[in-house]
Design a protein around this motif. Sequence first.
Motif, short mmCIF file in Angstrom:
data_model
loop_
_atom_site.label_atom_id
_atom_site.label_comp_id
_atom_site.label_asym_id
_atom_site.label_seq_id
_atom_site.Cartn_x
_atom_site.Cartn_y
_atom_site.Cartn_z
N PRO A 7 -36.08 -25.31 13.34
CA PRO A 7 -34.84 -24.55 13.47
C PRO A 7 -34.75 -23.38 12.48
N GLY A 8 -34.24 -22.26 12.97
CA GLY A 8 -34.06 -21.08 12.14
C GLY A 8 -32.59 -20.83 11.86
N TYR A 9 -32.17 -19.58 12.00
CA TYR A 9 -30.77 -19.25 11.68
C TYR A 9 -30.21 -18.31 12.75
N ALA A 10 -28.89 -18.39 12.94
CA ALA A 10 -28.22 -17.60 13.98
C ALA A 10 -28.00 -16.17 13.51
N MET A 11 -27.73 -15.28 14.47
CA MET A 11 -27.40 -13.90 14.14
C MET A 11 -26.20 -13.89 13.19
N GLY A 12 -26.33 -13.12 12.11
CA GLY A 12 -25.22 -12.97 11.17
C GLY A 12 -25.13 -14.06 10.13
N ASP A 13 -26.01 -15.02 10.14
CA ASP A 13 -26.00 -16.09 9.13
C ASP A 13 -26.17 -15.49 7.73
N LYS A 14 -25.47 -16.06 6.77
CA LYS A 14 -25.51 -15.52 5.41
C LYS A 14 -26.90 -15.62 4.76
N ILE A 15 -27.75 -16.42 5.37
CA ILE A 15 -29.08 -16.61 4.77
C ILE A 15 -30.05 -15.50 5.21
N THR A 16 -29.59 -14.57 6.04
CA THR A 16 -30.50 -13.59 6.66
C THR A 16 -31.36 -12.84 5.65
N ALA A 17 -30.76 -12.29 4.61
CA ALA A 17 -31.53 -11.48 3.65
C ALA A 17 -32.55 -12.34 2.92
N ALA A 18 -32.13 -13.48 2.43
CA ALA A 18 -33.06 -14.36 1.71
C ALA A 18 -34.16 -14.85 2.64
N ALA A 19 -33.81 -15.13 3.89
CA ALA A 19 -34.81 -15.58 4.85
C ALA A 19 -35.84 -14.49 5.12
N SER A 20 -35.39 -13.23 5.20
CA SER A 20 -36.32 -12.12 5.44
C SER A 20 -37.31 -12.00 4.29
N ALA A 21 -36.80 -12.08 3.06
CA ALA A 21 -37.69 -11.95 1.90
C ALA A 21 -38.65 -13.14 1.82
N MET A 22 -38.13 -14.33 2.07
CA MET A 22 -38.99 -15.51 2.03
C MET A 22 -40.09 -15.40 3.07
N GLU A 57 -27.87 -6.78 -0.25
CA GLU A 57 -28.18 -8.16 -0.62
C GLU A 57 -29.66 -8.34 -0.91
N ILE A 58 -30.51 -7.66 -0.15
CA ILE A 58 -31.95 -7.71 -0.43
C ILE A 58 -32.21 -7.28 -1.87
N GLY A 59 -31.56 -6.22 -2.29
CA GLY A 59 -31.77 -5.70 -3.64
C GLY A 59 -31.32 -6.63 -4.73
N ARG A 60 -30.47 -7.61 -4.41
CA ARG A 60 -29.95 -8.53 -5.42
C ARG A 60 -30.57 -9.93 -5.34
N GLU A 108 -42.03 -12.10 -9.83
CA GLU A 108 -42.78 -10.91 -9.44
C GLU A 108 -42.95 -10.86 -7.92
N GLU A 109 -43.19 -12.01 -7.31
CA GLU A 109 -43.29 -12.05 -5.84
C GLU A 109 -41.95 -11.66 -5.20
N THR A 110 -40.87 -12.16 -5.76
CA THR A 110 -39.55 -11.83 -5.22
C THR A 110 -39.29 -10.34 -5.30
N GLU A 111 -39.67 -9.73 -6.42
CA GLU A 111 -39.50 -8.27 -6.56
C GLU A 111 -40.36 -7.54 -5.53
N SER A 112 -41.58 -8.04 -5.32
CA SER A 112 -42.46 -7.42 -4.33
C SER A 112 -41.86 -7.50 -2.93
N ALA A 113 -41.28 -8.64 -2.58
CA ALA A 113 -40.66 -8.78 -1.26
C ALA A 113 -39.46 -7.85 -1.11
N ARG A 114 -38.66 -7.76 -2.16
CA ARG A 114 -37.51 -6.84 -2.12
C ARG A 114 -37.99 -5.41 -1.87
N ASN A 115 -38.98 -4.99 -2.66
CA ASN A 115 -39.48 -3.61 -2.52
C ASN A 115 -40.09 -3.37 -1.14
N TYR A 116 -40.80 -4.37 -0.63
CA TYR A 116 -41.45 -4.23 0.68
C TYR A 116 -40.40 -4.01 1.77
#
Length: 467
Positions: free
Chosen positions: A282-297, A414-417, A368-376
Amino acid sequence: MRRFSRAALVLVLAVALTAAAVRPLPAAPQLPAPARIVLGNGLTVYFLRNAGVPLVSFRMFIGGAGSAAEPASAEGAAGLTAALLTKGTSKMNADAVAEALDFMGANFGIGAAEEYAQVYGDSLAQHFPRLLEIAAAAITDPAFAEAEFKKERDLRVDGLKAAKDDPGTAVGYYFQKAYFGDHPMGRLASGTEAALGKMTVQTVRDFYKAHYRPDRAVAAVVGDIDAEALKPLLEKTLGRMARPAGPAPAAAIPALPRPSGKKLVLIDKPDATQAYFMLGAPGYAMGDKITAAASAMNTLFGGRFTSWLNTELRIKRGLTYGARSGASSWAAGGLTTISSYTKNDKIGEMLDIVFDLLKKAGGGFGAEETESARNYILGQFPPTLETNARKAAAYVRLAFYKRGFDEYDKYLDEIGRLDPAALKAAAARLLPRNDFVLVVVGKAAEIRPLLAKYGAWQEKRISDPGF
C-alpha cells in the motif's frame, strides 16, 4: 540635541532602507493562478494566457469515465471507448480526422486512466479553433462505426497476445490482477481477451452515454489566445457537451485492498531467459501529508540512477540494466512498487538484495543522503511545468483531485525542510515489509528452486487465458 536627533533619524532610515533592500522577494508560484471560466453546460475551464510561444494546449479530465467505472463484464470498455472517440464523427470519418490533424501539425488524443478519461490537444495558436472543433465533435458526436470498433478491438486482442511474449509488460498486468483482484482498480485498461471478445459496439455506446458528462469534467487551456476570444470558442465547442438529465452514476472507488501477509505468484513462461519481478505494498492517496517525505525517500531508495536499488543491482553487481521503485496515487489510496529483471539463475540473488535493502531502509537515511534527495527533487521539478501542455495537465489534475493551485509551492517548501526522521517514517509506512504482493514471470523449471525460500507460490502458466 537637535543635531543628534537628525543624525539618529538618518541612521534609522538608512538601516530601514538597507533591510528593505536585502529582504528576499517572494518566490514566484510554480503554477500561476489561472482564470476560471464556467460554460453554460456547467463545464469548468481553467485558463492561463502565455504569449511567449505561438502554441495553445488544452487538457480535460472526465471523471468516472475510466477503467474503474467499467462493469466487471466489460473490462476494457473505457479504453476502447476513448480510442474510438478519435476514430470519426457523424461528419468526418477516421481518415478525415487524421488528415485534418496532420494538415495542422496538431496533436490530439483521448485515453482512459483508472479514475477518468483524458482528452489532450496541442496546436499552433492559429489552428487552435479548428483543433477544438474537432475535439468537440469527437466528444459530442462520435460515429462509433462498426468497422472501426472491430478494427480497434482486434488490435487490442493482438496487443494482449503480444504482451504475453514480453515478460516486462506481462509482469505489470499479472501484478495488477494479483494485487487488486476483483477490486475495480484491478481492471486492465487494455481489457482481457475474454471481455473484449464479448463486447459489441453497443457496449461502447452505452459506456459513452453513461459516463461522458460535462458535470464530471474539468478542462484547462494554456497558450497564446485571448480570454475574450476563448470564451465564445469554448461555448461553441466544448459547450456542446449535453448536460445530462439524470444524476451521474456513483464514481467513488472503494478503499483499496491491503495485502495481509505475503502473496507470491509465479508465472511460468517456459521460453524466458530472464525473470521479471514486481513487488508492491500500500502507498498513499493524492494529497496525503506524507507526499513530500515519500518522494524524497523513494528518490533515495529506487527513484534515480544512483538510488540504493540501482547502485546495488546494476552498478555494483551487473545483475540488470535497470531497477526502480515508484508510487502511484489515486483518490482512494495508493501503491508502492519495486521492479527489475535479471537472468533466470540470478533471480534469487536479486530478490535477496532487494529484501536486504528494504530491511536497511527501516533504519532510515543519513543527513547527507537526505540533503541530496532534497536537492535532486528541487532541481528536477522546474521542467515538469515548463510547457503549456504540462501546465494545462497540472491544472486539470489539481482541480480534479480538489487540490489548490499552490499545491506545488507547498510541496517544494516541504521538500526543502525534510529531515532524516521524516524519510525514515515514510520508509516505515510505505516500503514492503511483511504484507505485500510479489509476482515473478520467468521459466519456472529454472527459477522455482531459487524462489522456494520465500514461501509458498501460486503458479500459473502464461499460456492460460487472461492474467
